[in-house]
Scaffold this motif. Structure first.
Motif, mmCIF file in Angstrom:
data_model
loop_
_atom_site.group_PDB
_atom_site.id
_atom_site.type_symbol
_atom_site.label_atom_id
_atom_site.label_comp_id
_atom_site.label_asym_id
_atom_site.label_seq_id
_atom_site.Cartn_x
_atom_site.Cartn_y
_atom_site.Cartn_z
ATOM 1 N N SER A 1 -16.414 -10.212 -18.752
ATOM 2 C CA SER A 1 -16.041 -9.099 -17.865
ATOM 3 C C SER A 1 -16.196 -7.750 -18.562
ATOM 4 C CB SER A 1 -14.604 -9.273 -17.366
ATOM 5 O OG SER A 1 -13.711 -9.166 -18.455
ATOM 6 N N ALA A 2 -16.105 -7.707 -19.891
ATOM 7 C CA ALA A 2 -16.282 -6.456 -20.622
ATOM 8 C C ALA A 2 -17.734 -6.012 -20.578
ATOM 9 C CB ALA A 2 -15.814 -6.612 -22.059
ATOM 10 N N LEU A 3 -18.670 -6.934 -20.455
ATOM 11 C CA LEU A 3 -20.080 -6.598 -20.418
ATOM 12 C C LEU A 3 -20.573 -6.361 -18.990
ATOM 13 C CD1 LEU A 3 -21.433 -9.161 -23.032
ATOM 14 C CD2 LEU A 3 -21.036 -6.724 -23.339
ATOM 15 N N HIS A 4 -19.740 -6.590 -18.032
ATOM 16 C CA HIS A 4 -20.136 -6.421 -16.632
ATOM 17 C C HIS A 4 -20.126 -4.929 -16.268
ATOM 18 C CE1 HIS A 4 -20.713 -7.346 -12.476
ATOM 19 N NE2 HIS A 4 -19.663 -6.611 -12.159
ATOM 20 N N PHE A 5 -21.285 -4.411 -15.855
ATOM 21 C CA PHE A 5 -21.408 -3.007 -15.451
ATOM 22 C C PHE A 5 -21.444 -2.929 -13.939
ATOM 23 C CE2 PHE A 5 -23.474 -3.065 -19.631
ATOM 24 C CZ PHE A 5 -22.713 -2.093 -20.265
ATOM 25 N N ARG A 6 -20.897 -1.844 -13.413
ATOM 26 C CA ARG A 6 -20.953 -1.629 -11.963
ATOM 27 C C ARG A 6 -22.330 -1.095 -11.603
ATOM 28 N NH1 ARG A 6 -16.041 1.659 -9.672
ATOM 29 N NH2 ARG A 6 -17.526 1.658 -7.983
ATOM 30 N N ARG A 7 -22.928 -1.648 -10.609
ATOM 31 C CA ARG A 7 -24.216 -1.172 -10.124
ATOM 32 C C ARG A 7 -23.965 -0.002 -9.179
ATOM 33 N NH1 ARG A 7 -27.385 -5.962 -7.648
ATOM 34 N NH2 ARG A 7 -29.139 -4.578 -7.935
ATOM 35 N N PRO A 8 -24.842 0.989 -9.240
ATOM 36 C CA PRO A 8 -24.666 2.095 -8.305
ATOM 37 C C PRO A 8 -24.850 1.583 -6.878
ATOM 38 C CG PRO A 8 -26.663 2.374 -9.617
ATOM 39 C CD PRO A 8 -25.968 1.163 -10.103
ATOM 40 N N ARG A 9 -24.117 2.179 -6.000
ATOM 41 C CA ARG A 9 -24.207 1.772 -4.609
ATOM 42 C C ARG A 9 -25.563 2.181 -4.048
ATOM 43 N NH1 ARG A 9 -19.328 -0.174 -3.761
ATOM 44 N NH2 ARG A 9 -17.490 0.939 -4.422
ATOM 45 N N ARG A 10 -26.137 1.332 -3.242
ATOM 46 C CA ARG A 10 -27.456 1.591 -2.686
ATOM 47 C C ARG A 10 -27.469 2.850 -1.828
ATOM 48 N NH1 ARG A 10 -31.248 -3.171 -2.223
ATOM 49 N NH2 ARG A 10 -30.350 -4.636 -3.674
ATOM 50 N N ALA B 1 -25.783 5.566 -2.233
ATOM 51 C CA ALA B 1 -25.776 6.762 -3.076
ATOM 52 C C ALA B 1 -27.173 7.042 -3.626
ATOM 53 C CB ALA B 1 -24.775 6.585 -4.222
ATOM 54 N N VAL B 2 -27.900 6.001 -4.000
ATOM 55 C CA VAL B 2 -29.259 6.167 -4.504
ATOM 56 C C VAL B 2 -30.161 6.682 -3.384
ATOM 57 C CG1 VAL B 2 -31.256 4.932 -5.428
ATOM 58 C CG2 VAL B 2 -28.974 4.429 -6.299
ATOM 59 N N ARG B 3 -30.002 6.138 -2.178
ATOM 60 C CA ARG B 3 -30.809 6.577 -1.046
ATOM 61 C C ARG B 3 -30.541 8.038 -0.700
ATOM 62 N NH1 ARG B 3 -30.379 1.273 2.813
ATOM 63 N NH2 ARG B 3 -31.793 -0.014 1.577
ATOM 64 N N ILE B 4 -29.296 8.451 -0.751
ATOM 65 C CA ILE B 4 -28.958 9.856 -0.472
ATOM 66 C C ILE B 4 -29.574 10.768 -1.530
ATOM 67 C CG2 ILE B 4 -27.066 11.537 -0.437
ATOM 68 C CD1 ILE B 4 -25.408 9.446 1.039
ATOM 69 N N LEU B 5 -29.490 10.383 -2.794
ATOM 70 C CA LEU B 5 -30.071 11.178 -3.878
ATOM 71 C C LEU B 5 -31.583 11.312 -3.704
ATOM 72 C CD1 LEU B 5 -29.707 12.684 -6.548
ATOM 73 C CD2 LEU B 5 -30.022 10.500 -7.710
ATOM 74 N N ILE B 6 -32.261 10.220 -3.407
ATOM 75 C CA ILE B 6 -33.709 10.266 -3.196
ATOM 76 C C ILE B 6 -34.034 11.127 -1.978
ATOM 77 C CG2 ILE B 6 -35.722 8.877 -2.541
ATOM 78 C CD1 ILE B 6 -34.577 6.658 -4.356
ATOM 79 N N GLY B 7 -33.258 10.997 -0.922
ATOM 80 C CA GLY B 7 -33.468 11.793 0.287
ATOM 81 C C GLY B 7 -33.305 13.283 0.021
ATOM 82 N N VAL B 8 -32.307 13.662 -0.754
ATOM 83 C CA VAL B 8 -32.086 15.068 -1.094
ATOM 84 C C VAL B 8 -33.246 15.604 -1.927
ATOM 85 C CG1 VAL B 8 -30.615 16.612 -2.455
ATOM 86 C CG2 VAL B 8 -29.579 14.998 -0.870
ATOM 87 N N LEU B 9 -33.726 14.813 -2.882
ATOM 88 C CA LEU B 9 -34.857 15.239 -3.711
ATOM 89 C C LEU B 9 -36.133 15.405 -2.872
ATOM 90 C CD1 LEU B 9 -34.330 13.073 -6.916
ATOM 91 C CD2 LEU B 9 -33.973 15.533 -6.653
ATOM 92 N N VAL B 10 -36.409 14.466 -1.984
ATOM 93 C CA VAL B 10 -37.598 14.561 -1.124
ATOM 94 C C VAL B 10 -37.472 15.760 -0.192
ATOM 95 C CG1 VAL B 10 -38.833 13.413 0.768
ATOM 96 C CG2 VAL B 10 -38.203 12.124 -1.277
ATOM 97 N N LEU B 11 -36.294 15.971 0.389
ATOM 98 C CA LEU B 11 -36.077 17.118 1.267
ATOM 99 C C LEU B 11 -36.285 18.430 0.514
ATOM 100 C CD1 LEU B 11 -35.218 18.155 4.054
ATOM 101 C CD2 LEU B 11 -32.861 18.147 3.214
#
Length: 135
Positions: A4-13, A15-25
């Motif tokens: 469990s100490a090595l388990h990393f949280r993955r970014p929510r999909r 949030a990544v889509r919003i970031l990409i959308g903002v960059l493209v816009l």
């Protein structure tokens, strides 16, 4: 527990889509603004004087830049008007006429976001050689 100490949280999909959308816009808005400022003229006109310098310059973006000496009366230092051109054929013609009296037709494009199109807001699109003295 070590697992469990090595388990990393993955970014929510989403949030990544919003970031990409903002960059493209942002890129689309920047491209639209550049197109608008280069295709819409704030003003147009002509200036007369002696073409005293014309060169191709720039570090990364090579542009054609010129200087027109605007003489008002003899014996007084001229006002220097700086302009750019994006037309290769016009640049060749201007280079061949350095030192001659001419009227340069131009359009002014304010707000161009980069110097890659020209170092000044004034873009020459034609010229006429002037015979005799300028008035």
């Amino acid at each position: 527990m070590a697992e469990s100490a090595l388990h990393f949280r993955r970014p929510r999909r989403w949030a990544v889509r919003i970031l990409i959308g903002v960059l493209v816009l942002g890129l689309l808005l920047g491209a639209a603004w550049t197109w608008f400022t280069l295709n819409w003229a704030y003003s147009e006109g002509e200036r007369a004087g002696i073409l005293q310098k014309f060169s191709r310059r720039g570090w990364l973006c090579k542009t054609y830049e010129g200087e027109l000496a605007l003489y008002i009366v003899g014996g007084v230092a001229p006002e220097i008007w700086h302009f750019s051109t994006r037309d290769e054929q016009l640049a060749k013609q201007l280079t061949a006429n350095v030192g001659r009296q001419m009227r340069v037709h131009y359009s002014e494009h304010r707000g161009v976001p980069t110097n890659c199109f020209g170092e000044t807001p004034y873009f020459a699109d034609g010229f006429t050689l002037v015979e005799g003295e300028l008035r």
